[in-house]
Scaffold this motif. Structure first.
Motif: not given
Length: 436
Positions: A126, A128, A153, A155, A191
């Protein structure tokens, strides 16, 4: 005029669907016809005539072809097709729902699931990206397209913004050929833990505003995000993109408590790319033929060591007159302000977003390439401590090594001066942030 829907195609089997020149075939009907191999034939109201000889009989008169979905009347004859009531709104308005009265049954029937293609091997779980503005959006897009990350992800505290951009990016997966999951949330906690966190959040520069003008407002944003990111992902690598870049990178390091090798700033990649692009334009050549690294600060103290710069296999000062090279360096140094002035509102985002993604991908793949990054020196180039733009190799744990190139005496002095100026601004920032 008759509107032909999917019922007409279904009734046609695998043959032909004959329609009039003024009739309408709905988009859904055309799609179904393609799937079933039904040929849509437009009947001409006035077939072209041909000369008839004396011994030639006239061809039989054309027989009117009834639409295939016409229903027989009570006496067995074909009745004209009934108009669709109500007409499908989707025929006229993009995004409108199809009216239930004309919704094809095929849309509601379970379809055979196509076999899934094998996903590309993913080396990162992942990433972010904090901030769903233009820079964050481009960063997320380039990371997703690389197809080596399980999930990207976005945010952003603005409700729905990150989720909307994430959904829009997801809609492009088939077009661009990647299967990276893209998600949008409103907090770092939502997240989840990540291997890399890219901080793009902060106020953008406006015309007449220097990067330094942004220090106070963006320090509060970056400091809080760095602390939260380190708390949620204690082994993450922070990549700082928010301006003023050099000061914000140092501030994120202090606020996060992470080791210095895990906190890096994105500046040199962007400034190097700007210089390469401008040089390519100036000599009418591909920017990829230009080799150069932008060191020092992401601002007035940017340094491009010309002793290391090449055009093809030639030293740049041998390929281009010195005055032109100096002008190119100056323009690259001020390119951010030039873009701001042209946009009138906001700042550059395509190149910064692509640069941030490039750095994450270099770390994710343990690339051996030497790139310019804002890193914490520890004696290299005679700089005892503090963040400054230097040649570096990056890896999964952030900074792998600072590469010491043989700079000229003047170039080395300029890099050291940049480090000293950054240190002064960092000291002012820390004094500003200290409790009264």
């Amino acid at each position: 005029m008759t509107v032909f829907g999917v019922d007409a195609v279904q009734s046609a089997g695998t043959g032909e669907l004959v329609v009039g020149a003024k009739d309408i075939v709905t988009p859904l009907a055309r799609e179904l016809a393609r799937e079933r191999g039904v040929t849509i034939v437009v009947a001409s109201a006035h077939p072209p005539s041909s000369p008839v000889t004396a011994n030639q009989s006239l061809p039989p008169a054309p027989v009117a072809v009834a639409p295939v979905f016409a229903r027989p009347s009570s006496n067995g004859s074909q009745s004209p097709p009934a108009p669709l009531k109500p007409p499908a709104p989707a025929l006229y308005r993009r995004g409108a729902p199809l009216h239930p009265a004309v919704a094809p049954a095929a849309l509601h029937e379970p379809r055979t699931r196509r076999p899934e293609l094998p996903s590309a091997a993913k080396s990162v779980g992942r990433v972010v990206v904090v901030g769903a503005g233009h820079v964050g959006m481009i960063t997320a897009m380039k990371l997703a397209e690389a197809n080596i990350i399980e999930e990207v992800v976005l945010v952003d505290i603005a409700e729905g913004l990150a989720a909307g951009i994430a959904l829009d990016l997801t809609h492009s997966t088939a077009l661009l050929g990647f299967d990276t999951k893209v998600r949008g949330v409103t907090s770092l906690a939502e997240a989840g833990a990540a291997e890399f966190v890219v901080i793009t959040a902060g106020r953008a520069r406006q015309p007449g505003m220097s990067r330094t003008d942004l220090v106070e407002v963006n320090a509060g944003i970056v400091g809080a995000l760095a602390r939260d990111a380190a708390g949620i992902s204690p082994h993450t690598v922070l990549l700082v993109v928010t301006n003023p870049l050099d000061e914000m990178t140092h501030h994120a390091w202090r606020a996060s408590g992470l080791p210095a090798n895990r906190v890096i700033g994105m500046a040199g990649v962007l400034d190097s790319s700007r210089f390469q692009a401008l040089t390519g334009l100036a000599i009418d050549s591909s920017p990829s033929s230009v080799r150069a690294l932008a060191l020092g600060s992401h601002g007035d103290e940017m340094v491009i060591p010309l002793s290391q710069a090449r055009v093809g296999g030639t030293t740049i000062t041998d390929a281009i007159p010195q005055a032109e090279v100096t002008a190119l360096v100056d323009r690259a140094r001020n390119s951010g302000a030039e873009v701001v002035g042209l946009l009138k509102s906001g700042s550059a985002f395509f190149a910064p977003g692509a640069s941030a993604a490039r750095m994450v991908l270099a770390m994710a793949t343990n690339s051996d390439e030497i790139i310019a990054a804002t890193v914490c020196a520890n004696g290299q180039y005679g700089i005892a401590d503090g963040y400054v733009g230097l040649p570096a190799r990056l890896g999964r744990t952030g900074l792998r090594e600072i590469v010491e190139l043989p700079l000229s005496a003047d170039e080395l002095a300029s890099v050291r001066t940049a480090a000293a100026r950054i240190a002064e601004r960092v000291a002012d920032l820390e004094q500003m942030a200290a409790p009264a």
